[in-house]
Write an enzyme that holds these catalytic residues in place. Structure first.
Site, PDB file in Angstrom:
ATOM      1  CG  LEU A   1      22.774 -23.589 -23.960  1.00 32.38           C
ATOM      2  CD1 LEU A   1      22.450 -23.686 -22.473  1.00 32.38           C
ATOM      3  CD2 LEU A   1      24.182 -23.047 -24.153  1.00 32.38           C
TER       4      LEU A   1
ATOM      5  CB  CYS B   1     -25.347 -40.339 -12.409  1.00 32.80           C
ATOM      6  SG  CYS B   1     -26.303 -41.739 -11.799  1.00 32.80           S
TER       7      CYS B   1
ATOM      8  CD  GLU C   1      22.582 -19.833 -14.763  1.00 32.88           C
ATOM      9  OE1 GLU C   1      21.823 -18.877 -14.566  1.00 32.88           O
ATOM     10  OE2 GLU C   1      23.757 -19.706 -15.196  1.00 32.88           O
TER      11      GLU C   1
ATOM     12  CB  VAL D   1      -0.976  -0.013   1.199  1.00 29.82           C
ATOM     13  CG1 VAL D   1      -0.232   0.084   2.531  1.00 29.82           C
ATOM     14  CG2 VAL D   1      -1.991   1.115   1.077  1.00 29.82           C
TER      15      VAL D   1
ATOM     16  CE  LYS E   1      17.101 -25.167 -22.065  1.00 31.25           C
ATOM     17  NZ  LYS E   1      15.719 -24.765 -22.402  1.00 31.25           N
TER      18      LYS E   1
ATOM     19  NE  ARG F   1      18.388 -18.999 -29.374  1.00 30.83           N
ATOM     20  CZ  ARG F   1      18.169 -19.774 -30.437  1.00 30.83           C
ATOM     21  NH1 ARG F   1      16.982 -19.752 -31.019  1.00 30.83           N
ATOM     22  NH2 ARG F   1      19.112 -20.557 -30.921  1.00 30.83           N
TER      23      ARG F   1
ATOM     24  CB  CYS G   1     -25.220 -44.531  -8.899  1.00 26.70           C
ATOM     25  SG  CYS G   1     -23.818 -44.555 -10.040  1.00 26.70           S
TER      26      CYS G   1
ATOM     27  CE1 TYR H   1       7.424   0.236  -5.996  1.00 22.24           C
ATOM     28  CE2 TYR H   1       5.209   0.075  -6.917  1.00 22.24           C
ATOM     29  CZ  TYR H   1       6.573   0.173  -7.092  1.00 22.24           C
ATOM     30  OH  TYR H   1       7.097   0.213  -8.356  1.00 22.24           O
ATOM     31  CG  ASP H   2      -0.049   0.071  -4.579  1.00 19.70           C
ATOM     32  OD1 ASP H   2       0.839  -0.266  -5.379  1.00 19.70           O
ATOM     33  OD2 ASP H   2      -0.897  -0.710  -4.123  1.00 19.70           O
TER      34      ASP H   2
END
Length: 787
Positions: free
Chosen positions: A82, A445, A121, A33, A123, A144, A451, A35-36
């Site tokens: 790669l 059903c 790391e 809040v 992928k 890319r 059933c 930050y906003d």
């Protein structure tokens, strides 16, 4: 003007710092809040002073006018793919080539001993992009493409929240090209597809497709509203070197504001690489994002240059791929299975194919709406996706491979198990006093417990560990009991005889007696367990606990009107109607009566109305729950304060009403209660609340009736006197919230033998820690039985 310009610069710097802490360090320093508030202040100042807006401002991530097409971008340094490793032997062969390429015979020294050091790391399964910075400012983003030529997506990458528009700190080269992956987290992907379904938009088969489709939008405003993230994994062209090792490069980029993988690690030799691969493979499904392998790179940059490239891939890096989670296969047929609630669900029968290391021949299709969304026909070539223990699912049809003899998928008109009629469910949307009926996605059903499929699933649920907890009744045993017509409802379990059980496959004298004892021991369940065991649609374990804790008697739960049920935490109107309808059904009432009557079940923990429920039932709450058009919580509060009783509101004259509310709202209230059906419904709700022992108070009260209300407890390690589930139930009955993780907000940690990191963290935070004896003593002091 100087003051405004200074404030704008201050706000940009502060927001950039918070973005860095949030997206890169994962250590937010202010609440959202705040930050906003800062963001909106900056946005307002820039709107008033447009000449002060700069491309690197945090406000410039919202997207711009749509493009007619992307322009082409040539990569100064090709973005190569790669080589791949699929087996451990492939990795050993890669390491051999690297060692030989660096002329490192056994026993020679390189880094640590004779072993090559590799960076490790994940992928990420997303879209590779290039970010070009000049003098620290982002000037271009590109895909890319084919490795040599990509597309200019600058306006779109600027909308990705964790891509810095300007680098932090100092010391960066004049020209710096950062390369990485734009991806979408699993949670972001689920949110996106849910929102797309709501608006009738296109949904995506997987997070990678969603990320790629979002990043390549010609309208960057669409991209700005997609939950995209970026993680850098290396460099392209630079005007100066920034480190001697690959990990050093990434650590430097992180200081400049670039997000880097939290899983980055240095491996000393290929065996440590394989250990890393196995470890992250085991944790793969717990990660918040999807990965399709691990990337290993020679860490020393001078060694990378010495090894160089071959064809279109570097000799110094390799991607060790995980088994594929998606494969192509043929849809041979669609069959229908029947679940506990009678839902008739389509299941794909497939030409067997290996997916993620497991042979798959069946896949879920969820419901007929999903079949229609996919445009699925029998005979189609389809893409199957499997992730860990998740049931494989059909995610896409390869339409161009559809054969001429492909057949439409048809819902059976009668149940494939019992032959009863199959009907399509109806969805009833209730809003502002009106009901809208639409067709649901589920076919059902109507056979209920007649059933066999529904009966088996109902019994399996009834005896499960978190319901009645009857040990010894496995799925196969229940199937035998139903198939032999020894049980036709949960009540019949309590009528089973020794002679009937011992004749079942897998049972002898001891196991038969143990099962009879387990059934007998289940005759005194808690109210919450019993409600959950009934299998009410949309009522899970937590909702069952809320019902038991709040209403504290089965009679109240059975009688409660839907509007009354919505006073309970996390019970919405649709779920409330499901609960009400379940207890209105004569068949369900007969089963419950049999369980509590001839079967002798005695429900525990019944008593006075829960304090939390009592505190929430206010007159203004009732008015709000009536959904009177134009009347929200504020107007409801005014009516409660002014008139004090429901009857006074219903009978209020126009002058009194007009003095309380604006004309439009006053007229809406009068029109609503002029309808006798609305007035009688409101009176019925009030009458029931009063029957339950309530009386109106105009202000919502703080819950003080439960001794542990507002406290968060954590259980860790093993307990000897009671299971952790039982301990959790007892703590929750006292108002505590039982969490699975320790934080600064935790009140008390109960630690038994085997307690690990949670106990360590509790001690670091200085939290109260109890052993089992102290817990039992505390429960006893609060009046809870522990035997």
């Amino acid at each position: 003007m100087k003051a405004v310009e200074t404030r704008i610069l201050e706000l940009r710097a502060e927001l950039d710092e918070h973005n860095y802490r949030y997206h890169v360090l994962d250590e937010p320093s202010i609440p959202d809040v705040e930050y906003d508030r800062l963001f909106h202040e900056l946005k307002a100042l820039e709107a008033e002073n447009p000449h002060l807006v700069t491309p690197d401002s945090p406000t410039q991530r919202v997207g711009s006018a749509a493009l007619s097409a992307f322009t082409q971008v040539r990569h100064e340094m090709p973005m190569l793919s790669l080589g791949n490793a699929f087996e451990e032997n492939d990795m050993l062969e890669f390491d051999r080539r690297v060692t030989e390429g660096l002329d490192l015979p056994a026993g020679d020294l390189f880094g640590a001993g004779s072993k090559v050091q590799y960076s490790c790391e994940p992928k990420l399964d997303g879209l590779a992009v290039s970010l070009l910075y000049r003098d620290g400012a982002l000037v271009r983003g590109a895909t890319r493409g084919d490795g040599t030529t990509g597309e200019d997506i600058s306006v779109n990458v600027r909308t990705v929240r964790n891509i810095p528009l300007k680098l932090k700190g100092k010391g960066w080269p004049d020209v710096l090209e950062v390369r990485g992956e734009v991806f979408m987290s699993k949670a972001g992907f689920e949110r996106l597809n849910a929102s797309q379904l709501e608006i009738g938009g296109k949904t995506f088969a997987n997070p990678r497709n969603a990320a790629a489709g979002s990043l390549r939008q010609l309208d960057s405003k669409i991209t700005a509203n997609r939950p995209l993230e970026f993680c850098c994994y290396g460099l392209g062209q630079t005007s100066a070197e920034i480190a001697d090792t690959h990990i050093g490069v990434l650590e430097t980029l992180k200081k400049w504001g670039m997000p880097v993988s939290h899983e980055l690690k240095l491996a000393n030799g290929v065996e440590e690489c394989l250990d890393y691969y196995r470890d992250i493979g085991e944790r793969r499904l717990t990660l918040s994002y999807e990965i399709d392998g691990v990337v290993f790179k020679v860490n020393n940059l001078a060694a990378q240059r010495e090894l160089g490239f071959r064809a279109r891939e570097p000799r110094w890096a390799i991607a060790h791929k995980f088994p594929a989670m998606e494969e192509l296969t043929e849809l041979l047929d669609v069959e229908f299975q029947v679940g506990r609630t009678g839902a008739v669900t389509p299941v794909a029968r497939l030409k067997p194919v290996k997916v993620a290391g497991v042979m798959v021949a069946n896949a879920t299709l969820h419901n007929m709406d999903e079949v229609a969304r996919l445009g699925l026909m029998i005979g189609d070539t389809v893409i199957i996706r499997r992730a860990g223990d998740v049931i494989p699912q059909v995610v896409q049809v390869v339409a161009e491979r559809r054969p001429e003899n492909a057949r439409a998928v048809q819902v059976p008109q009668t149940c494939p198990v019992c032959g009863s009629h199959v009907e399509r469910t109806q969805l009833i949307k209730r809003s502002k006093g009106k009901e809208t009926v639409t067709e649901g996605a589920v076919y059902r059903c109507v056979g209920r417990l007649a059933c066999g499929a529904q009966l088996k699933q109902a019994i399996i649920h009834y005896v499960s560990r978190r319901a009645m907890d009857i040990e010894g009744l496995g799925d196969k045993t229940i199937e035998q009991l139903v198939d032999e017509k020894l049980i036709g409802s949960p009540a019949d379990l309590y009528k089973l005889k020794y002679e009937q059980i011992i004749d079942l496959e897998g049972f002898a004298e001891i196991s038969s007696n143990k099962l009879l004892k387990a059934i007998a021991d289940s005759r005194q369940p808690t109210l919450a367990r019993f409600i959950y065991a009934l299998g009410i649609p949309d009522v899970g374990e937590e909702t069952a606990k809320v019902l038991a804790r709040s209403l504290a008697s089965l009679d109240r739960v059975k009688q409660a009107l839907p509007e009354v049920l919505t006073y309970l935490p996390d019970v919405g109107l649709e779920v409330a109607y499901e609960i009400h309808s379940f207890f209105e059904d004569e068949h369900n009432r007969n089963v419950i009566d049999a369980l509590l009557g001839e079967c002798g079940l005695q429900l525990q923990d019944q008593g006075e109305l829960g304090a939390e429920f009592a505190a929430s039932t206010t007159l203004e709450g009732l008015i709000d729950k009536l959904h009177i058009p134009s009347v929200g919580p504020g107007a409801a509060q005014k009516l409660a304060d002014r008139f004090g009783t429901l009857e006074a509101i219903i009978s209020a004259d126009w002058l009194d009403m007009r003095q309380t509310l604006p004309e439009k709202q006053a007229k809406s209230v009068r029109d609503f209660f002029d309808d006798s059906a609305h007035a009688e419904r409101a009176r019925a709700i009030e009458a029931q609340l009063k029957d339950f022992g309530m009386h109106w108070r105009s202000e919502k009260k703080t819950v003080e009736g439960l001794p542990l209300a507002g406290q968060t407890w954590v259980l860790t390690g093993s307990l000897e006197r009671m299971s952790r589930d039982v301990a959790k139930e007892k703590l929750e009955s006292l108002g505590a919230k039982v969490s699975g993780s320790v934080s600064a907000k935790t009140h008390t940690v109960v630690a038994g033998p085997g307690a690990g990191s949670k106990l360590t963290k509790a001690n670091e935070l200085g939290l109260t820690v109890l052993d089992e004896d102290a817990l039992l003593k505390r429960l006893t002091e609060l009046g809870v039985a522990v035997d």
